[in-house]
Design a protein around this motif. Structure first.
Motif, PDB file in Angstrom:
ATOM      1  N   LYS A 171      19.966  38.955  51.293  1.00  0.00           N
ATOM      2  CA  LYS A 171      20.845  38.879  52.463  1.00  0.00           C
ATOM      3  C   LYS A 171      22.256  38.481  52.043  1.00  0.00           C
ATOM      4  CE  LYS A 171      21.464  36.288  56.788  1.00  0.00           C
ATOM      5  NZ  LYS A 171      20.891  35.213  57.654  1.00  0.00           N
ATOM      6  N   TRP A 172      22.364  37.483  51.185  1.00  0.00           N
ATOM      7  CA  TRP A 172      23.671  36.999  50.762  1.00  0.00           C
ATOM      8  C   TRP A 172      24.401  37.991  49.857  1.00  0.00           C
ATOM      9  CZ3 TRP A 172      22.175  31.233  49.365  1.00  0.00           C
ATOM     10  CH2 TRP A 172      22.024  30.511  50.555  1.00  0.00           C
ATOM     11  N   SER A 173      23.673  38.783  49.096  1.00  0.00           N
ATOM     12  CA  SER A 173      24.325  39.725  48.186  1.00  0.00           C
ATOM     13  C   SER A 173      24.730  41.033  48.864  1.00  0.00           C
ATOM     14  CB  SER A 173      23.417  40.027  46.990  1.00  0.00           C
ATOM     15  OG  SER A 173      22.251  40.703  47.396  1.00  0.00           O
ATOM     16  N   ALA A 174      24.178  41.314  50.038  1.00  0.00           N
ATOM     17  CA  ALA A 174      24.425  42.587  50.724  1.00  0.00           C
ATOM     18  C   ALA A 174      25.907  42.890  50.952  1.00  0.00           C
ATOM     19  CB  ALA A 174      23.653  42.626  52.048  1.00  0.00           C
ATOM     20  N   PRO A 175      26.751  41.898  51.335  1.00  0.00           N
ATOM     21  CA  PRO A 175      28.170  42.226  51.565  1.00  0.00           C
ATOM     22  C   PRO A 175      28.925  42.677  50.322  1.00  0.00           C
ATOM     23  CG  PRO A 175      27.595  40.123  52.595  1.00  0.00           C
ATOM     24  CD  PRO A 175      26.453  40.501  51.701  1.00  0.00           C
ATOM     25  N   TYR A 176      28.328  42.490  49.152  1.00  0.00           N
ATOM     26  CA  TYR A 176      29.016  42.824  47.898  1.00  0.00           C
ATOM     27  C   TYR A 176      28.399  44.039  47.229  1.00  0.00           C
ATOM     28  CZ  TYR A 176      30.229  38.056  49.018  1.00  0.00           C
ATOM     29  OH  TYR A 176      30.626  36.928  49.699  1.00  0.00           O
ATOM     30  N   ARG A 177      27.925  44.949  48.035  1.00  0.00           N
ATOM     31  CA  ARG A 177      27.358  46.209  47.536  1.00  0.00           C
ATOM     32  C   ARG A 177      28.053  47.383  48.228  1.00  0.00           C
ATOM     33  NH1 ARG A 177      23.057  45.226  44.432  1.00  0.00           N
ATOM     34  NH2 ARG A 177      22.017  43.201  44.637  1.00  0.00           N
ATOM     35  N   GLY A 178      27.876  48.565  47.653  1.00  0.00           N
ATOM     36  CA  GLY A 178      28.446  49.766  48.249  1.00  0.00           C
ATOM     37  C   GLY A 178      29.925  49.928  47.961  1.00  0.00           C
ATOM     38  N   TRP A 179      30.273  50.085  46.689  1.00  0.00           N
ATOM     39  CA  TRP A 179      31.670  50.101  46.275  1.00  0.00           C
ATOM     40  C   TRP A 179      32.250  51.506  46.257  1.00  0.00           C
ATOM     41  CZ3 TRP A 179      33.963  45.536  46.195  1.00  0.00           C
ATOM     42  CH2 TRP A 179      33.165  44.399  46.041  1.00  0.00           C
ATOM     43  N   HIS A 180      33.593  51.571  46.365  1.00  0.00           N
ATOM     44  CA  HIS A 180      34.342  52.824  46.313  1.00  0.00           C
ATOM     45  C   HIS A 180      35.259  52.780  45.091  1.00  0.00           C
ATOM     46  CE1 HIS A 180      33.036  53.903  50.425  1.00  0.00           C
ATOM     47  NE2 HIS A 180      33.051  52.589  50.594  1.00  0.00           N
ATOM     48  N   TYR A 181      35.452  53.928  44.471  1.00  0.00           N
ATOM     49  CA  TYR A 181      36.070  53.981  43.149  1.00  0.00           C
ATOM     50  C   TYR A 181      37.561  54.294  43.210  1.00  0.00           C
ATOM     51  CZ  TYR A 181      31.132  54.731  42.172  1.00  0.00           C
ATOM     52  OH  TYR A 181      29.772  54.622  42.146  1.00  0.00           O
ATOM     53  N   HIS A 182      38.325  53.520  42.443  1.00  0.00           N
ATOM     54  CA  HIS A 182      39.681  53.932  42.114  1.00  0.00           C
ATOM     55  C   HIS A 182      39.576  54.863  40.905  1.00  0.00           C
ATOM     56  CE1 HIS A 182      44.013  53.690  42.066  1.00  0.00           C
ATOM     57  NE2 HIS A 182      44.001  53.418  40.782  1.00  0.00           N
ATOM     58  N   PRO A 183      40.338  55.963  40.873  1.00  0.00           N
ATOM     59  CA  PRO A 183      40.059  57.008  39.877  1.00  0.00           C
ATOM     60  C   PRO A 183      40.346  56.658  38.425  1.00  0.00           C
ATOM     61  CG  PRO A 183      41.997  57.553  41.193  1.00  0.00           C
ATOM     62  CD  PRO A 183      41.358  56.370  41.846  1.00  0.00           C
ATOM     63  N   LYS A 184      41.170  55.660  38.162  1.00  0.00           N
ATOM     64  CA  LYS A 184      41.538  55.374  36.776  1.00  0.00           C
ATOM     65  C   LYS A 184      41.746  53.877  36.579  1.00  0.00           C
ATOM     66  CE  LYS A 184      46.403  56.320  37.788  1.00  0.00           C
ATOM     67  NZ  LYS A 184      47.584  57.152  37.428  1.00  0.00           N
ATOM     68  N   HIS A 185      41.927  53.477  35.324  1.00  0.00           N
ATOM     69  CA  HIS A 185      42.271  52.091  35.034  1.00  0.00           C
ATOM     70  C   HIS A 185      43.574  51.706  35.738  1.00  0.00           C
ATOM     71  CE1 HIS A 185      39.879  52.413  31.047  1.00  0.00           C
ATOM     72  NE2 HIS A 185      39.197  51.634  31.878  1.00  0.00           N
ATOM     73  N   VAL A 186      43.607  50.504  36.323  1.00  0.00           N
ATOM     74  CA  VAL A 186      44.884  50.010  36.861  1.00  0.00           C
ATOM     75  C   VAL A 186      45.721  49.365  35.762  1.00  0.00           C
ATOM     76  CG1 VAL A 186      44.057  49.761  39.220  1.00  0.00           C
ATOM     77  CG2 VAL A 186      43.819  47.832  37.635  1.00  0.00           C
ATOM     78  N   ILE A 187      45.078  48.859  34.731  1.00  0.00           N
ATOM     79  CA  ILE A 187      45.739  48.435  33.489  1.00  0.00           C
ATOM     80  C   ILE A 187      45.039  49.194  32.368  1.00  0.00           C
ATOM     81  CG2 ILE A 187      46.372  46.541  31.951  1.00  0.00           C
ATOM     82  CD1 ILE A 187      47.625  46.098  34.630  1.00  0.00           C
ATOM     83  N   PRO A 188      45.688  50.164  31.738  1.00  0.00           N
ATOM     84  CA  PRO A 188      45.010  50.977  30.713  1.00  0.00           C
ATOM     85  C   PRO A 188      44.811  50.204  29.416  1.00  0.00           C
ATOM     86  CG  PRO A 188      47.321  51.582  30.846  1.00  0.00           C
ATOM     87  CD  PRO A 188      47.087  50.570  31.949  1.00  0.00           C
ATOM     88  N   LYS A 189      44.086  50.819  28.502  1.00  0.00           N
ATOM     89  CA  LYS A 189      43.828  50.154  27.213  1.00  0.00           C
ATOM     90  C   LYS A 189      45.114  49.911  26.434  1.00  0.00           C
ATOM     91  CE  LYS A 189      42.879  54.330  24.476  1.00  0.00           C
ATOM     92  NZ  LYS A 189      41.901  54.993  23.580  1.00  0.00           N
ATOM     93  N   LYS A 190      46.091  50.813  26.585  1.00  0.00           N
ATOM     94  CA  LYS A 190      47.393  50.643  25.942  1.00  0.00           C
ATOM     95  C   LYS A 190      48.449  50.539  27.047  1.00  0.00           C
ATOM     96  CE  LYS A 190      48.527  52.878  22.232  1.00  0.00           C
ATOM     97  NZ  LYS A 190      48.567  51.777  21.247  1.00  0.00           N
ATOM     98  N   PRO A 191      48.737  49.332  27.505  1.00  0.00           N
ATOM     99  CA  PRO A 191      49.647  49.186  28.644  1.00  0.00           C
ATOM    100  C   PRO A 191      51.131  49.303  28.301  1.00  0.00           C
ATOM    101  CG  PRO A 191      48.817  47.044  27.972  1.00  0.00           C
ATOM    102  CD  PRO A 191      48.113  48.053  27.112  1.00  0.00           C
ATOM    103  N   ASN A 192      51.467  49.458  27.020  1.00  0.00           N
ATOM    104  CA  ASN A 192      52.861  49.636  26.592  1.00  0.00           C
ATOM    105  C   ASN A 192      53.771  48.507  27.080  1.00  0.00           C
ATOM    106  OD1 ASN A 192      52.375  52.112  25.225  1.00  0.00           O
ATOM    107  ND2 ASN A 192      52.385  53.188  27.189  1.00  0.00           N
ATOM    108  N   ILE A 193      53.377  47.299  26.727  1.00  0.00           N
ATOM    109  CA  ILE A 193      54.183  46.125  27.048  1.00  0.00           C
ATOM    110  C   ILE A 193      55.285  46.007  26.010  1.00  0.00           C
ATOM    111  CG2 ILE A 193      54.115  43.635  27.435  1.00  0.00           C
ATOM    112  CD1 ILE A 193      51.038  44.003  27.854  1.00  0.00           C
ATOM    113  N   ASN A 194      56.496  45.879  26.462  1.00  0.00           N
ATOM    114  CA  ASN A 194      57.640  45.833  25.559  1.00  0.00           C
ATOM    115  C   ASN A 194      57.483  44.710  24.535  1.00  0.00           C
ATOM    116  OD1 ASN A 194      60.193  46.518  24.536  1.00  0.00           O
ATOM    117  ND2 ASN A 194      61.199  44.983  25.824  1.00  0.00           N
ATOM    118  N   GLY A 195      57.509  45.078  23.255  1.00  0.00           N
ATOM    119  CA  GLY A 195      57.355  44.114  22.177  1.00  0.00           C
ATOM    120  C   GLY A 195      55.919  43.898  21.744  1.00  0.00           C
TER     121      GLY A 195
END
Length: 372
Positions: free
Chosen positions: A42-66
């Motif tokens: 019962k307690w875990s039910a609200p945390y099921r049934g997810w929807h997908y964002h199509p890609k990483h929001v922070i990729p493996k190579k985020p290209n941070i300056n420096g």
């Protein structure tokens, strides 16, 4: 002495009533309350049934300056600053030597920018020379739908952090934990020169004798709780323990560790790790990752008292759920936040798959096309 039939029926009714009361509360000898599997579901039910964002929001190579050598990102944690509507995410980047903690900001929890260093390597020869992993922040409120607002104590913001003494690879044993502070929530530094948890203290348990990993901080009723995962070799079993403090600087292990243990043949038969704890109504919920059946999965456990935990045997989200293959290897190390604007949970996680190791996103409701 003879007992009448009516008295026998009365006694029987009393016994049944007492039994039902005991079943309802399921009180243990140590004073904790058991949690039934039905309640867990019962307690875990609200945390099921997810929807997908199509890609990483922070990729493996985020290209941070420096920091162009960063080729893996991991350990997302969301927070906000008092009076600031922006969302911030700390995450770590691995550059072939070790971990450093970075920061990104967002107006919508989807598009992240302004990436910069939050806390870099420690000095050579010290316990955090191999990397610092921010993310166990002191929040104003640990409610499941509360803002993830940093809390000031003694005029500063606070976070526990994971650390490694050696450079040269990903998470070189034995691992340590430190405590950091910040005046602005952006730039972080040590708040104590000595580590706060390691394998070297006299109260270290057999289950944690080989490596200490990531902490998670909770404040409740005047005490600070540190939920951390640790390792025992040679089987490489990770489980979750608890330490307590009154001042954030000095910690004592809970004597009945680990508080969350691996389960044979389960989705967490190898690891119970990286627990993130929040208050949900009359109970506590811990999101953690389990390793079992060949992959890492997002799991959940519950407690009434922060000490005794019961885990759902079924993952909230299994590795390989993303249709693009973004997390076909592992789905783990989550950060959950509620966005009141669209009444949606955003669950950030380390998605390891065909696009490498980066920060993924799944949501409790589909996002509008403009948000993607």
């Amino acid at each position: 002495m003879r007992i009448s039939k009516s008295r026998i029926q009365l006694l029987y009714s009393i016994i049944i009533s007492l039994s039902l009361v005991n079943m309802a509360s399921a009180q243990r000898i140590d004073g904790s309350q058991e949690i039934s599997l039905e309640t867990v579901k019962k307690w875990s039910a609200p945390y099921r049934g997810w929807h997908y964002h199509p890609k990483h929001v922070i990729p493996k190579k985020p290209n941070i300056n420096g920091f162009e050598k960063v080729n893996k990102t991991d350990v997302p944690t969301i927070f906000q600053r008092p009076g600031d509507p922006k969302w911030y995410m700390s995450f770590i980047g691995f550059d072939g030597k070790g971990y450093q903690s970075f920061l990104a900001e967002s107006d919508d929890l989807v598009h992240w920018s302004q990436m910069r260093l939050a806390m870099g390597y420690g000095k050579k020869g010290e316990f955090d020379y191999g990397g610092r992993v921010l993310g166990a922040y002191l929040y104003e409120d640990y409610g499941i739908k509360a803002r993830r607002t940093l809390k000031k104590k003694d005029g500063k913001f606070w976070s526990l952090y994971g650390a490694y003494a050696k450079q040269g690879a990903y998470e070189i044993d034995p691992g340590y934990e430190g405590v950091a502070s910040s005046k602005d929530g952006i730039n972080w530094q040590r708040a104590k020169d000595q580590y706060i948890l390691s394998i070297h203290e006299p109260d270290v348990g057999e289950w944690e004798k080989d490596c200490i990993y990531m902490p998670w901080l909770v404040e409740h009723e005047g005490l600070f709780y540190n939920f951390y995962n640790a390792k025992k070799m040679p089987q490489w079993i990770e489980q979750i323990g608890l330490a307590k403090s009154t001042d954030l600087l000095n910690w004592k292990r809970y004597p009945n560790n680990p508080v969350l243990r691996v389960r044979p043949k389960g989705y967490d038969e190898k690891f119970c790790a990286d627990g993130k704890v929040f208050r949900d109504g009359d109970h506590w919920v811990m999101f953690y990752f389990g390793v079992g059946r060949g992959h890492a999965h997002i799991m959940v456990a519950f407690s009434r008292d922060l000490h005794h935990w019961v885990a759902d045997p079924e993952p909230l989200y299994k590795a390989g759920g993303h249709p693009s293959g973004l997390d076909r290897n592992h789905a783990h190390k989550i950060s959950l936040v509620w966005n009141p604007k669209n009444e949606t949970y955003y669950l950030f996680y380390n998605a390891v798959g065909n696009k490498g190791r980066g920060i993924g996103l799944i949501t409790s409701k589909p996002l509008s096309p403009s948000k993607k």
